[in-house]
Design a protein around this motif. Sequence first.
Motif, PDB file in Angstrom:
ATOM      1  N   GLN A 177     -11.725  -3.223   5.703  1.00  0.00           N
ATOM      2  CA  GLN A 177     -10.333  -3.504   5.375  1.00  0.00           C
ATOM      3  C   GLN A 177      -9.874  -2.664   4.186  1.00  0.00           C
ATOM      4  O   GLN A 177      -8.730  -2.220   4.137  1.00  0.00           O
ATOM      5  N   GLN A 197     -10.896   0.361   3.326  1.00  0.00           N
ATOM      6  CA  GLN A 197     -10.663   1.742   3.742  1.00  0.00           C
ATOM      7  C   GLN A 197      -9.337   1.890   4.463  1.00  0.00           C
ATOM      8  O   GLN A 197      -8.631   2.895   4.301  1.00  0.00           O
ATOM      9  N   GLN A 198      -8.964   0.888   5.238  1.00  0.00           N
ATOM     10  CA  GLN A 198      -7.665   0.918   5.916  1.00  0.00           C
ATOM     11  C   GLN A 198      -6.530   0.934   4.904  1.00  0.00           C
ATOM     12  O   GLN A 198      -5.545   1.645   5.074  1.00  0.00           O
ATOM     13  N   GLN A 199      -6.678   0.154   3.840  1.00  0.00           N
ATOM     14  CA  GLN A 199      -5.631   0.114   2.814  1.00  0.00           C
ATOM     15  C   GLN A 199      -5.578   1.429   2.045  1.00  0.00           C
ATOM     16  O   GLN A 199      -4.498   1.927   1.714  1.00  0.00           O
ATOM     17  N   ASN A 259      -6.196   4.317   3.115  1.00  0.00           N
ATOM     18  CA  ASN A 259      -5.652   5.384   3.946  1.00  0.00           C
ATOM     19  C   ASN A 259      -4.125   5.412   3.923  1.00  0.00           C
ATOM     20  O   ASN A 259      -3.516   6.356   4.424  1.00  0.00           O
ATOM     21  N   LYS A 260      -3.511   4.383   3.356  1.00  0.00           N
ATOM     22  CA  LYS A 260      -2.056   4.355   3.245  1.00  0.00           C
ATOM     23  C   LYS A 260      -1.588   5.351   2.204  1.00  0.00           C
ATOM     24  O   LYS A 260      -2.330   5.766   1.323  1.00  0.00           O
ATOM     25  N   SER A 261      -0.322   5.720   2.274  1.00  0.00           N
ATOM     26  CA  SER A 261       0.213   6.734   1.371  1.00  0.00           C
ATOM     27  C   SER A 261       0.362   6.222  -0.059  1.00  0.00           C
ATOM     28  O   SER A 261       0.304   6.991  -1.012  1.00  0.00           O
ATOM     29  N   ILE A 262       0.542   4.904  -0.228  1.00  0.00           N
ATOM     30  CA  ILE A 262       0.742   4.323  -1.555  1.00  0.00           C
ATOM     31  C   ILE A 262      -0.431   3.419  -1.891  1.00  0.00           C
ATOM     32  O   ILE A 262      -0.767   2.504  -1.139  1.00  0.00           O
ATOM     33  N   LEU A 263      -1.062   3.661  -3.032  1.00  0.00           N
ATOM     34  CA  LEU A 263      -2.176   2.839  -3.476  1.00  0.00           C
ATOM     35  C   LEU A 263      -1.664   1.637  -4.261  1.00  0.00           C
ATOM     36  O   LEU A 263      -0.580   1.665  -4.837  1.00  0.00           O
TER      37      LEU A 263
END
Length: 213
Positions: free
Chosen positions: A2, A4-6, A8-12
Motif C-alpha cells: 500500500q 508503494q502505491q501511495q 507512486n502518486k505525483s504528490i507525497l
Amino acid sequence: EQLQQQLNKSILAPIYFISGEEIVLIQAASNAIRLAAKKAGFTDRQVFYSDTHFNASSLIGCMNNYGLFADKQLLELHLPPTYSETITQTLTLYAKNPPPNKLLLIIAGKLDRRLQQTTWFKSIDKVGLIISIWPLQALQLLRWVTERFHAMGLKIEKAAIECLIFSTEGNLLATAQTIEKLSLYFDIKNNIITTDMLMQALSDSARFDPFKL
C-alpha cells in the motif's frame, strides 16, 4: 504494498510515520520513502535521534528554516520507546501547518492503543500517512522470502524456502542475511536452489573459523 502505491502518486504526504518492530520491513519502508522524496526534489536530508542528548530546538529550527544546500529537505526523526512532552508538542505544532518545502519521516517502535489516542498522534494521522508494520503471517512470509530471492537474481524451490523459514524461525533479519549469503555462495544464477543445496550452504558456516576464512 500500500505504501508503494501511495509513493507512486505525483504528490507525497507531508508526514510519514512508520511504527513497528520488524527491523527489515521498517528499513524497506524507510528506504522507499527516502527514494521517493529524493525523486521529488527533497535532496537535503537531516537526521535526528530523540535520545537523552537530543535538543528539540535543533529540530524546530530545521523545521522553520530553509536548507543550506537544497530548497527541499527531508527531515528524519527517530523516536525512542517513550516520548517527551517537548517532542509531542513539537510534532503537534508541525502537523498543524507542515512547511511545503519539508517532508517529515518519523520512525518509531511499536505503538500501543493508548498512544494512538493522543492528540499529537491524531494530528499527524490527519495530515500524514501512518505506516504500521506488523509481523508477517505464513503466506506473507513465504511471498516475502520468494521475492527477496528473486531480487537477488536467484531461483529457489518452494521446499527450500520452507526449509529456510523453519531454520531461521521467522526471524526476518536472520532470513535476509541468509539470503544475502546465498547470493554470494552461489555463483551461477541460473541454477535453481534445492533443499540439499540450501542445507549445504548453511552448514558450511560451521566449517570455518574467522582465521581460516
